[in-house]
Scaffold this motif. Sequence first.
Motif, PDB file in Angstrom:
ATOM      1  N   ARG A 136       0.931  -1.052   0.147  1.00 24.95           N
ATOM      2  CA  ARG A 136      -0.069  -0.036   0.091  1.00 24.95           C
ATOM      3  C   ARG A 136       0.946   1.349   0.038  1.00 24.95           C
ATOM      4  N   VAL A 137       0.317   2.212  -0.380  1.00 23.49           N
ATOM      5  CA  VAL A 137       0.971   3.713  -0.414  1.00 23.49           C
ATOM      6  C   VAL A 137       0.636   4.394   0.896  1.00 23.49           C
ATOM      7  N   GLY A 138       1.690   4.891   1.401  1.00 28.38           N
ATOM      8  CA  GLY A 138       1.347   5.615   2.685  1.00 28.38           C
ATOM      9  C   GLY A 138       1.514   4.874   3.995  1.00 28.38           C
ATOM     10  N   VAL A 139       1.056   5.245   5.229  1.00 22.73           N
ATOM     11  CA  VAL A 139       1.105   4.455   6.264  1.00 22.73           C
ATOM     12  C   VAL A 139       0.070   4.382   6.927  1.00 22.73           C
ATOM     13  N   MET A 140      -1.206   4.579   6.432  1.00 24.72           N
ATOM     14  CA  MET A 140      -2.401   4.333   6.944  1.00 24.72           C
ATOM     15  C   MET A 140      -2.684   2.820   6.813  1.00 24.72           C
ATOM     16  N   HIS A 141      -3.372   2.038   7.969  1.00 25.86           N
ATOM     17  CA  HIS A 141      -3.267   0.650   7.864  1.00 25.86           C
ATOM     18  C   HIS A 141      -4.336   0.139   6.847  1.00 25.86           C
TER      19      HIS A 141
END
Length: 242
Positions: A136-141
């Motif tokens: 996934r792109v980014g740090v959001m789960h």
Amino acid sequence: MSGAWKAKRFWKEASVVPEAEGFGVRLDGREVKTPAKRALIMPTEAMAQVVAEEWDAQEEEIKPHLMPATKTANAAIDKVAIQHGEVADMLADYGDSDLLCYRAPQPDALIARQATLWDPMLDWAAEALEARLIPRVGVMHAPQDPTALEALRRRTHALSPFELAAFHDLVSLSGSLILGFATALNRASADEIWTLSRLDEIWQAEQWGADDQAEELAALKKESFLHASRMFTLCRAVDPLD
């Protein structure tokens, strides 16, 4: 008081002896116990020999920080064997937030490096572990496929207490369940996999310069990671030299 009491060496020789459930270490014939007073019995002669060598290397004063293999064996017997399910679940949970699946949104050069170095590990896991994790792109789960997570959970629970004790450090230090399995199953060398786990930190150091304190901490963590890899190999039922 002149200072804290310190344990002194009282034995002349440490030796490995076969036991009903594996191999133990004796100090001039005396059985070595764990801190919880359980018999220090290891699954392989190779691991017991390393532990015996640590005891033999002690000089006048016993220094536990110089006995990492003994510490791993103690943890396997006194902690992991008692709480195997809980430890396995905790490590399996890394699969749903695996380091390899969280990708940078920018810059393009970092995006490309992550894809080049991390994607092959995810591809390997899909084939060797029957668990396809999606980046996934980014740090959001974002939750992973439950079927893939369950496959990883089964494999984690299947590890013996000694394997799981070493595996704990492989996963927690790298931040990746996949890299932990890759190390345990010799997908690449422990040194190479450790470098993969630090891809983001290495990138930052290349852009802004290395932080001496951070590098010193990373070196200590690497030493622990390499030790865990060695312990996992030594405690396997098969001869690590085969």
